[in-house]
Design a protein around this motif. Structure first.
Motif, PDB file in Angstrom:
ATOM      1  N   UNK A   1      55.712  36.229  39.034  1.00 25.48           N
ATOM      2  CA  UNK A   1      54.363  37.310  40.187  1.00 25.48           C
ATOM      3  C   UNK A   1      53.623  37.414  38.872  1.00 25.48           C
ATOM      4  N   UNK A   2      52.388  37.575  38.788  1.00 27.03           N
ATOM      5  CA  UNK A   2      51.265  37.872  38.007  1.00 27.03           C
ATOM      6  C   UNK A   2      51.042  39.536  38.102  1.00 27.03           C
ATOM      7  N   UNK A   3      51.288  40.326  37.292  1.00 30.53           N
ATOM      8  CA  UNK A   3      51.510  42.138  37.828  1.00 30.53           C
ATOM      9  C   UNK A   3      50.629  43.012  37.238  1.00 30.53           C
ATOM     10  N   UNK A   4      49.690  43.291  37.510  1.00 33.16           N
ATOM     11  CA  UNK A   4      48.253  43.456  37.097  1.00 33.16           C
ATOM     12  C   UNK A   4      48.585  45.496  37.476  1.00 33.16           C
ATOM     13  N   UNK A   5      48.286  46.556  36.527  1.00 32.29           N
ATOM     14  CA  UNK A   5      47.975  47.995  37.323  1.00 32.29           C
ATOM     15  C   UNK A   5      46.836  48.073  36.822  1.00 32.29           C
ATOM     16  N   UNK A   6      46.037  48.981  38.108  1.00 32.48           N
ATOM     17  CA  UNK A   6      44.771  49.573  38.010  1.00 32.48           C
ATOM     18  C   UNK A   6      44.554  49.481  39.788  1.00 32.48           C
ATOM     19  N   UNK A   7      43.201  49.798  39.714  1.00 32.21           N
ATOM     20  CA  UNK A   7      42.599  50.289  41.390  1.00 32.21           C
ATOM     21  C   UNK A   7      41.576  49.078  41.883  1.00 32.21           C
ATOM     22  N   UNK A   8      41.965  48.504  43.517  1.00 32.87           N
ATOM     23  CA  UNK A   8      41.333  47.786  43.294  1.00 32.87           C
ATOM     24  C   UNK A   8      39.696  47.752  43.964  1.00 32.87           C
ATOM     25  N   UNK A   9      39.216  48.824  43.661  1.00 36.54           N
ATOM     26  CA  UNK A   9      38.040  49.165  43.991  1.00 36.54           C
ATOM     27  C   UNK A   9      37.377  49.511  43.290  1.00 36.54           C
ATOM     28  N   UNK A  10      37.539  49.355  41.777  1.00 32.91           N
ATOM     29  CA  UNK A  10      37.223  48.900  40.467  1.00 32.91           C
ATOM     30  C   UNK A  10      36.874  47.599  40.212  1.00 32.91           C
ATOM     31  N   UNK A  11      34.807  47.193  39.519  1.00 31.13           N
ATOM     32  CA  UNK A  11      34.841  45.615  39.476  1.00 31.13           C
ATOM     33  C   UNK A  11      35.921  45.355  38.380  1.00 31.13           C
ATOM     34  N   UNK A  12      35.848  45.992  37.171  1.00 31.39           N
ATOM     35  CA  UNK A  12      36.678  45.266  36.113  1.00 31.39           C
ATOM     36  C   UNK A  12      38.475  44.958  36.839  1.00 31.39           C
ATOM     37  N   UNK A  13      39.015  45.456  37.946  1.00 29.27           N
ATOM     38  CA  UNK A  13      40.477  45.477  38.573  1.00 29.27           C
ATOM     39  C   UNK A  13      40.016  43.874  39.029  1.00 29.27           C
ATOM     40  N   UNK A  14      39.397  43.926  40.185  1.00 20.67           N
ATOM     41  CA  UNK A  14      38.575  42.714  40.256  1.00 20.67           C
ATOM     42  C   UNK A  14      38.498  41.469  39.563  1.00 20.67           C
ATOM     43  N   UNK A  15      38.563  41.519  38.678  1.00 15.42           N
ATOM     44  CA  UNK A  15      37.663  40.424  38.338  1.00 15.42           C
ATOM     45  C   UNK A  15      39.392  39.966  37.607  1.00 15.42           C
ATOM     46  N   UNK A  16      39.627  40.759  36.922  1.00 14.22           N
ATOM     47  CA  UNK A  16      41.185  40.508  36.883  1.00 14.22           C
ATOM     48  C   UNK A  16      41.429  40.052  37.284  1.00 14.22           C
ATOM     49  N   UNK A  17      42.093  40.585  38.713  1.00  6.87           N
ATOM     50  CA  UNK A  17      42.487  39.676  39.743  1.00  6.87           C
ATOM     51  C   UNK A  17      41.812  38.284  39.914  1.00  6.87           C
ATOM     52  N   UNK A  18      40.913  38.028  40.311  1.00  5.07           N
ATOM     53  CA  UNK A  18      40.754  36.682  39.976  1.00  5.07           C
ATOM     54  C   UNK A  18      40.435  35.878  39.044  1.00  5.07           C
ATOM     55  N   UNK A  19      40.197  36.489  37.746  1.00  2.00           N
ATOM     56  CA  UNK A  19      41.038  35.602  36.030  1.00  2.00           C
ATOM     57  C   UNK A  19      42.050  35.100  36.669  1.00  2.00           C
ATOM     58  N   UNK A  20      43.581  35.649  36.727  1.00  2.00           N
ATOM     59  CA  UNK A  20      44.730  35.732  37.224  1.00  2.00           C
ATOM     60  C   UNK A  20      44.841  34.587  38.831  1.00  2.00           C
ATOM     61  N   UNK A  21      44.450  34.363  39.168  1.00  2.00           N
ATOM     62  CA  UNK A  21      44.057  33.264  40.246  1.00  2.00           C
ATOM     63  C   UNK A  21      43.558  32.306  40.147  1.00  2.00           C
ATOM     64  N   UNK A  22      43.118  32.094  38.932  1.00  2.00           N
ATOM     65  CA  UNK A  22      42.063  31.044  38.814  1.00  2.00           C
ATOM     66  C   UNK A  22      41.085  30.713  40.178  1.00  2.00           C
ATOM     67  N   UNK A  23      40.834  31.093  40.729  1.00  2.00           N
ATOM     68  CA  UNK A  23      39.781  30.908  42.534  1.00  2.00           C
ATOM     69  C   UNK A  23      40.292  31.897  42.582  1.00  2.00           C
ATOM     70  N   UNK A  24      39.715  32.092  43.971  1.00  2.00           N
ATOM     71  CA  UNK A  24      39.464  33.153  45.009  1.00  2.00           C
ATOM     72  C   UNK A  24      40.580  32.735  45.892  1.00  2.00           C
ATOM     73  N   UNK A  25      41.233  34.282  46.451  1.00  2.00           N
ATOM     74  CA  UNK A  25      42.362  34.136  47.600  1.00  2.00           C
ATOM     75  C   UNK A  25      42.309  33.539  48.864  1.00  2.00           C
ATOM     76  N   UNK A  26      44.072  33.517  48.828  1.00  2.00           N
ATOM     77  CA  UNK A  26      44.127  32.583  50.614  1.00  2.00           C
ATOM     78  C   UNK A  26      44.287  33.334  51.226  1.00  2.00           C
ATOM     79  N   UNK A  27      45.158  34.057  50.830  1.00  2.00           N
ATOM     80  CA  UNK A  27      45.404  35.636  51.697  1.00  2.00           C
ATOM     81  C   UNK A  27      45.632  36.693  50.165  1.00  2.00           C
ATOM     82  N   UNK A  28      45.058  37.688  51.903  1.00  2.00           N
ATOM     83  CA  UNK A  28      45.115  39.864  50.454  1.00  2.00           C
ATOM     84  C   UNK A  28      46.220  40.222  51.745  1.00  2.00           C
TER      85      UNK A  28
END
Length: 232
Positions: free
Chosen positions: A110-137
């Motif tokens: 797994x790719x483990x990230x620490x952060x608040x999902x409400x923050x734009x920077x965290x959201x960008x980090x998630x999308x960067x880690x996925x290298x695309x959009x998510x299929x399941x949240x």
């Protein structure tokens, strides 16, 4: 490999704790419940980090949430039970991002990230880690309970609403969203929005949820995508 989906067929014994100095009655009851919970014991035996792993396993059995090659985001992932299940179910061709606002022990694969999902920077980090959009949240986040049902219900709904907004921004069309709620149903505005954004929206209480708990899960599948959903 077939994962154990829950305890069964085992002779039960009850463990009682002697009251320890400085331990409250509530703490005493919680510890006794943990020690005597068959799902806690089964989780330890199976190597899951929490009994909550059985909840997502049971939801997957009913709703077929996981598929190979998926990109998955686990919100409020600590201690990691849901992340473990996701990794096991999708194999090594998908990606799982485990996100929590608190530090979390890494999980291999797994790719483990620490952060608040409400923050734009965290959201960008998630999308960067996925290298695309998510299929399941998926979100098993819950606030600390106050004991006041109306207050607790409003607090969990606020978290679900925020998680749903996050899902709208990161999900690919056809994706799914799973989140914990309290019995009493999701608020009408939230439920209406989910029904507009997803082809199917259902509530479920998996067997692993304690009978005396008011928790349920909302399962929204078939994300329609589009600017209207993402800007809601």
């Amino acid at each position: 490999m077939t994962e154990p989906h829950g305890p069964g067929g085992q002779r039960s014994t009850t463990t009682r704790l002697r009251t320890a100095k400085g331990r409250t009655t509530a703490s005493q009851k919680w510890l006794e419940r943990q020690l005597n919970d068959p799902y806690v014991k089964a989780a330890k035996a199976a190597g899951w980090r929490s009994r909550a792993a059985f909840k997502i396993l049971e939801l997957d059995e009913r709703f077929k949430l996981f598929h190979p090659t998926q990109r998955i985001v686990d919100l409020g992932a600590a201690p990691g039970g849901w992340t473990q299940v996701a990794l096991r179910r999708i194999g090594d061709r998908g990606k799982v991002v485990a996100l929590d606002i608190l530090p979390m022990e890494p999980i291999t694969g797994a790719i483990t990230l620490q952060g608040d999902f409400q923050e734009e920077a965290t959201e960008r980090a998630v999308l960067d880690a996925l290298a695309g959009q998510a299929d399941l949240v998926m979100s098993d986040i819950a606030p600390n309970t106050t004991g006041h049902n109306a207050t607790d219900h409003l607090r969990i709904l606020a978290l679900v609403d925020l998680a749903a907004d996050f899902a709208r921004r990161v999900l690919a069309p056809g994706g799914a969203f799973v989140a914990k709620v309290f019995q009493g149903g999701t608020e009408r505005e939230l439920l209406t929005g989910l029904k507009q954004d997803y082809a199917s929206v259902r509530h479920a209480k998996p067997p692993a949820s304690r009978k005396d708990s008011s928790e349920m899960y909302v399962v929204a599948q078939g994300f329609r995508g589009g600017a209207s959903a993402r800007n809601r």
